[in-house]
Design a protein around this motif. Structure first.
Motif, PDB file in Angstrom:
ATOM      1  N   ARG A 189      -3.318   3.921 -11.277  1.00  0.00           N
ATOM      2  CA  ARG A 189      -3.466   3.185 -10.032  1.00  0.00           C
ATOM      3  C   ARG A 189      -2.098   2.769  -9.476  1.00  0.00           C
ATOM      4  O   ARG A 189      -1.887   2.769  -8.266  1.00  0.00           O
ATOM      5  CB  ARG A 189      -4.331   1.936 -10.271  1.00  0.00           C
ATOM      6  CG  ARG A 189      -4.675   1.191  -9.006  1.00  0.00           C
ATOM      7  CD  ARG A 189      -5.563   0.011  -9.274  1.00  0.00           C
ATOM      8  NE  ARG A 189      -4.877  -0.993 -10.075  1.00  0.00           N
ATOM      9  CZ  ARG A 189      -5.459  -2.108 -10.531  1.00  0.00           C
ATOM     10  NH1 ARG A 189      -6.739  -2.326 -10.264  1.00  0.00           N
ATOM     11  NH2 ARG A 189      -4.785  -2.969 -11.250  1.00  0.00           N
ATOM     12  N   MET A 202      -7.217   3.999  -0.068  1.00  0.00           N
ATOM     13  CA  MET A 202      -8.203   3.720   0.973  1.00  0.00           C
ATOM     14  C   MET A 202      -7.600   2.977   2.151  1.00  0.00           C
ATOM     15  O   MET A 202      -6.565   2.341   2.022  1.00  0.00           O
ATOM     16  CB  MET A 202      -9.313   2.866   0.394  1.00  0.00           C
ATOM     17  CG  MET A 202     -10.510   3.699   0.028  1.00  0.00           C
ATOM     18  SD  MET A 202     -11.717   2.672  -0.745  1.00  0.00           S
ATOM     19  CE  MET A 202     -12.720   3.941  -1.475  1.00  0.00           C
ATOM     20  N   HIS A 203      -8.275   3.058   3.275  1.00  0.00           N
ATOM     21  CA  HIS A 203      -7.860   2.344   4.491  1.00  0.00           C
ATOM     22  C   HIS A 203      -6.460   2.749   4.924  1.00  0.00           C
ATOM     23  O   HIS A 203      -5.709   1.956   5.458  1.00  0.00           O
ATOM     24  CB  HIS A 203      -7.931   0.823   4.273  1.00  0.00           C
ATOM     25  CG  HIS A 203      -9.243   0.380   3.726  1.00  0.00           C
ATOM     26  ND1 HIS A 203     -10.421   0.567   4.403  1.00  0.00           N
ATOM     27  CD2 HIS A 203      -9.567  -0.212   2.548  1.00  0.00           C
ATOM     28  CE1 HIS A 203     -11.416   0.098   3.674  1.00  0.00           C
ATOM     29  NE2 HIS A 203     -10.926  -0.368   2.544  1.00  0.00           N
ATOM     30  N   ALA A 216       0.821  -1.198   0.000  1.00  0.00           N
ATOM     31  CA  ALA A 216       0.000   0.000   0.000  1.00  0.00           C
ATOM     32  C   ALA A 216       0.866   1.264   0.000  1.00  0.00           C
ATOM     33  O   ALA A 216       0.498   2.271  -0.587  1.00  0.00           O
ATOM     34  CB  ALA A 216      -0.926  -0.008   1.218  1.00  0.00           C
ATOM     35  N   ASN A 236     -11.302   2.983  -9.087  1.00  0.00           N
ATOM     36  CA  ASN A 236     -10.192   2.049  -9.207  1.00  0.00           C
ATOM     37  C   ASN A 236      -8.889   2.660  -8.705  1.00  0.00           C
ATOM     38  O   ASN A 236      -8.111   2.001  -8.029  1.00  0.00           O
ATOM     39  CB  ASN A 236     -10.035   1.605 -10.665  1.00  0.00           C
ATOM     40  CG  ASN A 236     -10.745   0.296 -10.948  1.00  0.00           C
ATOM     41  OD1 ASN A 236     -10.287  -0.758 -10.532  1.00  0.00           O
ATOM     42  ND2 ASN A 236     -11.875   0.368 -11.642  1.00  0.00           N
ATOM     43  N   ALA A 242      -8.929   3.481  -4.842  1.00  0.00           N
ATOM     44  CA  ALA A 242      -8.879   2.304  -3.962  1.00  0.00           C
ATOM     45  C   ALA A 242      -7.519   2.139  -3.291  1.00  0.00           C
ATOM     46  O   ALA A 242      -7.419   1.687  -2.147  1.00  0.00           O
ATOM     47  CB  ALA A 242      -9.234   1.053  -4.751  1.00  0.00           C
ATOM     48  N   VAL A 243      -6.467   2.526  -4.013  1.00  0.00           N
ATOM     49  CA  VAL A 243      -5.113   2.371  -3.476  1.00  0.00           C
ATOM     50  C   VAL A 243      -4.921   3.216  -2.214  1.00  0.00           C
ATOM     51  O   VAL A 243      -4.171   2.845  -1.306  1.00  0.00           O
ATOM     52  CB  VAL A 243      -4.066   2.782  -4.537  1.00  0.00           C
ATOM     53  CG1 VAL A 243      -2.660   2.608  -4.015  1.00  0.00           C
ATOM     54  CG2 VAL A 243      -4.273   1.983  -5.814  1.00  0.00           C
TER      55      VAL A 243
END
Ligand code: ATP
Ligand code: MG
Lengths: 229, 407
Positions: free
Chosen positions: A156, A111-112, A84, A105, A108-109
């Motif tokens: 991405r 996230m969290h 990540a 898309n 998403a990388v």
């Protein structure tokens, strides 16, 4: 000083009791900003090797040192965290999530990771715009051309400023013209940010982009850079 | 955590039909479970009411003598006649004077002796039961067996009535008898003056007679005539909560010469009533298993479908607990929504179901503790959803992304 070094990596698969040896005792290293091409015939284990380098798969023995840390000693969570933060991956078939928009898309990388939604969006939009997809943010992959999809995949890969990119047949599915377009974009950023890249290919990857070429053959790895020059 | 939540919602909304079907599934299951749970509650309350109504009553009899002596006064034809309605059950005769001692127990409200004799009809040979009662023990009879209140046709005994009988409705129906008919008991004829309903009571007989008449009739069938004896005592205690103590004390009282059995009749009666608690529990259990399977199946197929997507997310650095959390949370959100709707609709629809099944749904039964019922059904469905999502979620976590992504 290396970004990543692999020491004596061995990998075999257990297929219903039979050991299928893929490679054994291979060692190599990649410097900052260096582009390494791993070539070899189909089925020699290039994808398997990249999987191990990214921490998605485990080697049977050997060490992988990434920025002074031993990947082989890390937990799954630590490996995920490493990807990540520091590693970008790019695949032959793009591997975009088909039900998500281009923007989702890429986002998403980020996230969290405790980055707030607005900031995430800002960064993702910025890189998509940079890659000429500013007007395709809310398109699904199926609504994009193959070249555009690959650019989303590059966005991405790049959005979190990785220090290492692992590319498995990045140009395998596109025509030559699109391939060179993609590679130009990719190399531009790789050079600009001094990113290291390990690309695996059985031929489609244009060797002119590589600083060094390693040939994977019969379970061993050979530096064939001199031979090609 | 925040991201997990918003992502889960986003994912659910991305496939509205699938999510809708899932929610609808939980909804149906939950509505069904709610209705069954309501039936169960209703049934239990109804039984509870019966137990309360019957609660403070029991009967005492003596199946064996302490000294092992056999029944002293036996019937001339012991196979078909004898004390008690069943040939297998032996009830020894006990002195009627014990009534006073039982009545003296603090927890006992009233007691009356009862002669219950199985007798063969002289003409066609069918066997019926004859009950001898002391008409003057009005209160004890009313609370334990028969009284004026049970009459559905004709009249009940007056204290001075002799040589007449009152019969039980089931016996009347069987032989097509009504007030004015005549029955043959021990080769004598007795006019029927009344019919009593056959509802649940502590003890019952087919034909009831005044104590003295019954004694005369029974004596005709015995080898040795009866003294002042009874084979059963019917006892009303001060209430359900005193029953156990009253039973214990009564037994102790009788232990001197006879070994007494005190039987709390209401509990047995409840066993025969309506839906059994077990049946409904099994139905509930089956429903829960169905929810579990439904939920597990939908989560499993979701995870199978998303194999590729999950591998990609892992490759870009999503941690296992995030992926695990999203799958379980998705299941929780869908089940919570479906469950809440199902519980509400189940409660709303229940009276109609009850009406359809002709169940006398009576609002006077305070059987609905709504908040706790909702809480139970809701929490239950969500717990099932969580548990059923665990295996698929583990599968998702264990999926090797390297294998999936290796082109
Ligand atoms: N999980 C696995 N179980 C068993 N065998 C496997 C597994 N993963 C890979 N293999 C085997 O390992 C070998 C190498 O596969 P890999 O995909 O790494 O090759 P590759 O060099 O990337 O080929 P290509 O150029 O076609 O992509 C193959 O023979 C494959 O069948
Ligand atoms: Mg490959």
């Amino acid at each position: 000083m290396f970004v990543l070094s692999a020491e004596n990596l061995s990998k075999s698969f257990d297929i219903r009791g039979n050991q299928l040896k893929i490679f054994s005792d291979i060692s190599f290293a990649v410097k900052p900003g260096e582009v390494l091409l791993i070539s070899g015939r189909s089925g020699v284990g290039k994808s398997t090797l990249l999987g191990i380098l990214s921490g998605l798969d485990r080697a049977n023995s050997g060490k992988i040192i990434f920025k002074d840390k031993d990947l082989t000693a890390m937990t799954l969570n630590e490996l995920a965290e490493l990807r990540a933060m520091h590693i970008g991956m790019i695949f032959q078939s793009f591997n975009l999530i088909q039900t998500w928009t281009a923007l989702e898309n890429v986002e998403a990388v980020l996230m969290h990771r405790g980055i707030n939604a607005a900031e995430r969006k800002k960064q993702a939009i910025a890189i998509l715009e940079e890659l000429g997809l500013g007007d395709r943010l809310s398109n699904l992959p199926a609504e994009l051309s193959v070249g555009q999809q690959q650019r989303v995949a590059i966005a991405r890969t790049m959005v979190h400023n990785p220090s290492l990119i692992l590319a498995d047949e990045p140009t395998g599915d596109v025509d030559e013209e699109t391939a060179s377009e993609i590679m130009t974009l990719l190399m531009e950023r790789v050079k600009k940010d001094n990113i290291s890249m390990i690309a695996a290919s059985h031929g489609a990857f244009n060797k002119k982009y590589a600083d060094r070429e390693l040939l994977l053959k019969d379970g061993k790895i050979f530096d064939v850079t001199q031979a090609t020059i | 955590m925040n991201d997990v939540f918003s992502n889960t919602i986003k994912e659910l909304l991305r496939k509205p039909i699938r999510t809708g079907v899932n929610v609808f599934g939980y909804f149906l299951c939950c509505a069904f479970i709610t209705i069954v749970a309501l039936f169960l509650r209703f049934d239990l309350q109804a039984k509870d009411a019966v137990v309360k109504y019957m609660g403070g009553k029991f009967l005492i009899y003596s199946p064996v003598r302490k000294d092992g002596a056999p029944q002293a006064k036996t019937a001339k034809t012991p196979m078909s006649e004898g004390f008690f309605t069943e040939p297998m059950v032996n009830t020894h005769l006990m002195p009627v004077s014990l009534v006073k001692e039982i009545a003296a127990i603090d927890e006992v409200k009233a007691v009356t002796p009862f002669l219950l004799f199985r007798i063969k009809q002289g003409q066609d040979g069918h066997v019926f039961s004859l009950g001898g009662i002391k008409i003057e023990d009005k209160y004890a009879l009313k609370s334990t067996m028969v009284s004026e209140a049970d009459i559905i046709k004709g009249v009940f005994f007056n204290p001075n009535d002799r040589n007449v009988v009152v019969i039980d409705k089931s016996y009347a129906d069987l032989w097509n008898l009504k007030p004015g008919s005549v029955v043959n008991v021990a080769d004598a004829l007795y006019p029927v003056i009344g019919v009593v309903s056959s509802h649940a009571r502590t003890a019952r007989a087919d034909i009831y007679m005044n104590w003295e008449d019954a004694k005369i009739a029974i004596n005709k069938r015995l080898t040795v005539p009866l003294g002042d004896e009874a084979n059963i005592f019917l006892v009303a205690s001060n209430g359900g909560e005193y029953n156990a103590v009253a039973m214990k004390k009564s037994r102790e009282l009788l232990e001197g010469n006879l070994s007494a059995n005190a039987v709390n009749c209401s509990l047995h009666i409840v066993d025969f009533m309506g839906l059994s608690k077990d049946t409904l529990n099994y139905v509930l259990m089956a429903a829960c298993i169905l929810v579990f399977l439904f939920s597990a199946n939908s989560q499993w197929s979701l995870v199978s479908e998303k194999r590729h997507e999950i591998a990609i997310l892992k490759a870009i650095g999503w941690k296992n607990n995030v992926i695990f959390g999203q799958i379980v949370l998705g299941s929780v959100l869908q089940s919570a929504l479906g469950g809440a709707l199902g519980a509400v609709v189940g409660v709303a629809v229940f009276p109609f179901c009850a009406a359809m099944l002709k169940i006398p749904f009576n609002a006077q039964y305070e059987f609905l503790n709504m908040p706790s019922l909702f809480a139970w059904v809701f929490v239950g469905i969500v717990v099932i959803a969580i548990v059923s999502a665990l295996v698929p979620a583990f599968k998702a976590v264990r999926t090797s992304p390297a294998d999936v992504l290796r082109n």
